[in-house]
Motif scaffolding. Structure first.
Motif, PDB file in Angstrom:
ATOM      1  N   LEU A   1      66.407 -23.569  -1.431  1.00  0.00           N
ATOM      2  CA  LEU A   1      66.163 -24.196  -2.714  1.00  0.00           C
ATOM      3  C   LEU A   1      67.009 -23.473  -3.747  1.00  0.00           C
ATOM      4  CD1 LEU A   1      64.435 -26.579  -3.362  1.00  0.00           C
ATOM      5  CD2 LEU A   1      62.528 -25.055  -3.828  1.00  0.00           C
ATOM      6  N   ALA A   2      68.052 -24.144  -4.207  1.00  0.00           N
ATOM      7  CA  ALA A   2      68.931 -23.521  -5.196  1.00  0.00           C
ATOM      8  C   ALA A   2      68.633 -24.095  -6.567  1.00  0.00           C
ATOM      9  CB  ALA A   2      70.389 -23.766  -4.818  1.00  0.00           C
ATOM     10  N   GLY A   3      69.139 -23.446  -7.582  1.00  0.00           N
ATOM     11  CA  GLY A   3      68.915 -23.910  -8.946  1.00  0.00           C
ATOM     12  C   GLY A   3      69.012 -22.746  -9.895  1.00  0.00           C
ATOM     13  N   LEU A   4      69.082 -23.058 -11.176  1.00  0.00           N
ATOM     14  CA  LEU A   4      69.181 -21.993 -12.160  1.00  0.00           C
ATOM     15  C   LEU A   4      67.797 -21.379 -12.390  1.00  0.00           C
ATOM     16  CD1 LEU A   4      71.468 -23.793 -14.749  1.00  0.00           C
ATOM     17  CD2 LEU A   4      72.130 -22.247 -12.903  1.00  0.00           C
ATOM     18  N   VAL A   5      67.790 -20.200 -13.005  1.00  0.00           N
ATOM     19  CA  VAL A   5      66.518 -19.599 -13.393  1.00  0.00           C
ATOM     20  C   VAL A   5      65.829 -20.557 -14.363  1.00  0.00           C
ATOM     21  CG1 VAL A   5      65.477 -17.703 -14.697  1.00  0.00           C
ATOM     22  CG2 VAL A   5      67.303 -17.241 -13.040  1.00  0.00           C
ATOM     23  N   GLY A   6      64.550 -20.846 -14.120  1.00  0.00           N
ATOM     24  CA  GLY A   6      63.835 -21.775 -14.991  1.00  0.00           C
ATOM     25  C   GLY A   6      63.937 -23.219 -14.552  1.00  0.00           C
ATOM     26  N   ALA A   7      64.531 -23.465 -13.369  1.00  0.00           N
ATOM     27  CA  ALA A   7      64.680 -24.844 -12.897  1.00  0.00           C
ATOM     28  C   ALA A   7      63.385 -25.365 -12.278  1.00  0.00           C
ATOM     29  CB  ALA A   7      65.810 -24.927 -11.877  1.00  0.00           C
ATOM     30  N   GLY A   8      62.393 -24.488 -12.085  1.00  0.00           N
ATOM     31  CA  GLY A   8      61.115 -24.934 -11.554  1.00  0.00           C
ATOM     32  C   GLY A   8      60.904 -24.622 -10.091  1.00  0.00           C
ATOM     33  N   ARG A   9      61.740 -23.758  -9.512  1.00  0.00           N
ATOM     34  CA  ARG A   9      61.595 -23.460  -8.081  1.00  0.00           C
ATOM     35  C   ARG A   9      60.355 -22.613  -7.795  1.00  0.00           C
ATOM     36  NH1 ARG A   9      66.926 -20.563  -7.100  1.00  0.00           N
ATOM     37  NH2 ARG A   9      66.273 -19.790  -9.138  1.00  0.00           N
TER      38      ARG A   9
END
Lengths: 345, 501
Positions: free
Chosen positions: B290-298
């Motif tokens: 699960l990738a994404g920026l910090v704060g993306a909801g992961r």
């Protein structure tokens, strides 16, 4: 009974805070034995060293001892219950009223009193776990509420007396050699010891005390465990109320006033951290004993009797003992810091 | 080497430091020139923090000399170090949470004195200017408590800029920053270098050292094992220097054939947690990144799956059976396990012995009737200390006594002890040294090979790409892209940023 909550090895046992406290207790006892025991004009052994006096100490420490036992699991979760003394008072009044005005038999009245105690603890539990209010504030509130209820029921004037001898036997007589209430106190102490040191529940109380969020992430039922300790605290306060009433032979609205502070003192003196996680029931019992021996012993010292200052002295010395013990408990830490600093400097 | 000493801003020679019996530094040589970025590399416990403490005057060395601009330094104190122009951006921002950004900056930069009057207008202007220089997009009137960790880090950096320091130490400044914030930080570091500031840059990310640093020094076991220009050394060489052995980091595993669908998530939402309409599935033996920026909801998604912030809509199936998860207890019963992001606050209980930490989630299985039993507990501890090769004095050692990587392994052991069907890993290697990172990667692969379904959340893109069989990208609380495991990093980054690739 095996448990990994105890460290083994004679060195660890020697370095344990409980061992230090036991040594203090022994020294204290020997001191009073030496200075507080005399023979009167008729050549009879009187004062601290008599068996009667020892039983007296035991008898008088049962109620505060029970409250201290009730508070140990609470404080292990980094909580506090200031309402135990007031709840003791309210339960004593309820018991008196149920028996005399309600016309119930002693066993039924006693059973209902225990239920009332658990409900009182349940009120604390609900406010703390459902509404998530801080334990200090909640129990400060119920501290006043319970005492106020006790006074309202009795209009501050009624005293319940004339309990049957069969009930007073619990507080004033001996059974199998020991003061009767000791036979109630010991199983409660054993049960709390097992809960704290021998069960997974006790382990989770520690985890909650160290880190409530960490405990939640580990899947522990934090709210249910916290609720349990407050309900248990209320229940044990009710047991203490019955013993108190039986010992004095009367139930008044001011029963147990200020007991919560004595009990907290005993728990903290026993080495339980007010920040939660660390502590032991053995420590609590030693703390209760140290305070009870001090209080009773002072009253037998000739100089204290001459000055008529037993109450004042015991207050001051209990405080001094607490501060001394706390200093002693952090002494190894201070020493190692100093040593590290010397090596560094 | 006259030439070198004349440009050297700070020279450390033969620095030694012991803490009791622990020999933290055993002879470190290090020099920093004006206008260079000098990276300091080393595994956790190699002595980087001790070295920083010595440079900032927080600790005094047992042996060795410090020379600042050609002048030998005697006993250094934090105040003296500050007045000499040495500043440090710590990994954990040390700000007053209840005060505003401007107040925090003022406290750091303005002269002291109990009766000094505060010039509020000047303070606000200075704070606003510094925030603009670091590229912060928040106002100086904000209370620090309301700021995110990266934002707080920017405030720390603003303080350092404002102090006009000659030597700036940055301790893993990008650990919690998003890609865009990282770029901004690189710019700041470069502008510091341009005005002749010496920057000591500590990081675990090799790729970032490559783009940013001029020279790199590697510490291992309290000794400086080598200094070289960044261009003259390869990443495998650096890793070898750090760990004393070769570690493969970005090698992709051969794609195993996944089994039946283990976890199926359909239209999962949690308004309070900020998770919207998430749908995905993971098969047995599969690692779903699960990738994404910090704060993306992961992390929020993981918390919802694990019942910490229960879902208010959607369906959840484990092995084809519908389940409802309203608490972590129910999640565990359903076969889910969650190794959280913040291991010091949530992953382990630092004060508890590691054996007790490992069994915390399996009380009911290990202790029938609720009675503690030392035997089963110690055998669980012994098994995982062996299986995961955890370096620890013994099962009674408190969690706090372990290094970050070993704490992470204890957190992992707690959940493996539950014999889960689905394992959620949230930033499993954050702040973990390279050696332990490699080990944790091998463990994750082995677990998947044994048939576990793994949900891997990581901000370390090479890590996600190296480990995942498939990956999802989250943005704004929902899953915006589903990609194959061998995707190109630029594609993933573009999806995370919401740009067409």
């Amino acid at each position: 009974m095996s448990t990994t909550d105890h460290q083994s090895g004679w060195k660890n046992i020697l370095l344990r805070y409980e061992t230090l406290l036991l040594a203090v207790l022994v020294v204290e006892w020997l001191f009073f034995y030496h200075y507080g025991t005399t023979t009167n004009r008729r050549g009879v052994f009187v004062g601290f060293g008599t068996l009667d006096r020892q039983f007296d100490i035991l008898r008088h420490s049962c109620e505060i001892g029970l409250l201290a036992l009730a508070l140990t699991p609470v404080i292990l979760t980094a909580g506090i219950d200031l309402s135990v003394g007031s709840l003791l008072g309210l339960c004593a009044i309820l018991f008196g009223k149920l028996w005399r005005d309600g016309g119930l038999t002693i066993p039924v009245a006693a059973a209902l009193t225990l239920v009332a105690g658990a409900l009182g603890g349940g009120l604390n539990a609900g406010l703390i776990t459902v509404l998530r209010l801080p334990p200090l504030i909640v129990t400060l509130g119920t501290y006043s509420l319970f005492r106020g209820l006790a006074e309202a029921i009795t209009h501050g004037a009624v005293t319940y007396t004339d309990f049957p001898a069969s009930f007073l036997f619990l507080g004033q007589e001996r059974w199998l050699g020991l003061p009767t209430q000791a036979w109630l106190f010991l199983p409660v102490a054993a049960a709390v010891w097992l809960l704290v040191h021998g069960t997974a529940t006790g382990r989770s109380l520690r985890a909650i005390g160290f880190s409530p969020e960490g405990a939640r992430y580990a899947g522990l039922p934090v709210e249910r465990r916290v609720a349990l300790v407050y309900v248990l605290s209320g229940f044990i306060a009710a047991v203490a109320a019955l013993i108190y009433t039986a010992r004095l032979g009367q139930a008044k609205a001011d029963a147990g006033t200020g007991y919560e502070l004595f009990a907290i003192t005993a728990v903290v003196l026993g080495g339980t951290s007010i920040f939660g996680g660390r502590g032991s029931v053995t420590g609590t019992l030693l703390g209760v004993a140290a305070i009870a021996v001090l209080k009773s012993g002072l009253a037998t010292l000739p100089v204290v009797i001459r000055l008529n200052a037993a109450e004042e002295m015991s207050g001051m010395l209990t405080g001094a003992l607490l501060l001394l013990a706390l200093t002693g408990s952090i002494l190894p830490k201070i020493l190692s810091t100093l040593r590290a600093r010397r090596q560094a400097g | 080497m006259r030439d070198e000493t004349s440009t050297a801003l700070l020279v450390l020679q033969g620095i030694k430091k012991n803490y009791g019996a622990v020999r933290a530094l055993q002879g470190v040589d290090f020099d920093l020139r004006a206008g260079e970025v000098h990276a300091l590399l080393g595994e956790n416990g190699a002595g980087k923090s001790t070295l920083i403490n010595i440079i900032t005057g927080a600790r005094s060395p047992d042996a060795g000399t410090l020379t600042l601009a050609g002048r030998p330094l005697g006993a250094l104190s934090p105040a003296l170090a500050r007045s000499l122009g040495i500043a440090c951006v710590h990994q954990q921002p040390a700000l007053f949470a209840e005060l505003t950004v401007a107040e925090n900056i003022g406290l750091r930069l303005e002269a002291g004195g109990a009766w000094r009057r505060v010039d509020w207008r000047r303070r606000a202007a200075q704070a606003a200017e510094l925030l603009q220089r670091v590229g912060a997009e928040f106002s100086a009137d904000r209370t620090v408590r309301e700021l995110s960790m990266p934002e707080q880090q920017l405030v720390e950096i603003a303080c350092v800029l404002g102090a006009g320091s000659r030597i700036v130490i940055m301790d893993e400044p990008t650990a919690s920053l998003t890609r865009r914030e990282q770029e901004k930080l690189y710019e700041i570091v470069r502008s510091l270098r341009a005005v002749g500031t010496g920057v000591v840059y500590i990081s675990h990310r090799l790729e970032e050292i490559r783009v940013l640093a001029d020279r790199v020094t590697v510490l291992r076991d309290g000794v400086s094992v080598g200094t070289s220009a960044v261009g003259e050394v390869t990443e495998p060489e650096l890793i070898k220097l750090m760990v004393g052995r070769e570690v493969s980091l970005t090698q992709r595993a051969a794609g195993a054939t996944p089994g039946a669908v283990r976890l199926a998530v359909k239209n999962l939402s949690c308004i309070a947690g900020g998770v919207r309409d998430v749908t995905f599935e993971i098969r047995a033996g599969e690692i779903f990144g699960l990738a994404g920026l910090v704060g993306a909801g992961r992390t929020e998604l993981a918390r919802t799956l694990f019942g910490l912030t229960p879902a208010d809509a959607g369906r959840l199936q484990v092995d084809g059976r519908d389940i409802a998860i309203r608490s972590p207890g129910e999640a565990i019963a359903a076969g889910l396990a969650y190794v959280p992001e913040d291991r010091r606050r949530h992953g382990v209980i630092l004060e508890m012995p590691i054996a007790q930490n490992m069994t915390l989630a399996v009380h009911s299985r290990l202790f029938p009737g609720g009675w503690l039993r030392a035997g089963p507990e110690l055998s669980v501890a012994a098994k995982f200390i062996g299986d995961l090769s955890i370096k620890v004095a013994g099962p009674d050692a408190p969690g706090a006594s372990l290094s970050g990587g070993n704490q992470q392994k204890v957190a992992l052991a707690r959940w493996l002890a539950t014999k889960p069907r689905v394992l959620i890993l949230d930033e499993p290697t954050q702040g973990v040294d390279v050696g332990a990172k490699g080990e944790i990667h091998r463990i994750i692969r082995r677990l998947a090979a044994d048939g576990l379904a793994v949900l891997l959340i990581s901000s370390d893109l090479p890590e996600v790409l190296a480990l995942s069989d498939r990956l999802g990208v989250m943005r704004g609380g929902t899953l915006t892209a589903s990609l194959p495991g061998d995707s190109d990093p630029h594609t993933v980054m573009a999806a995370a940023l919401g740009q067409p690739s």
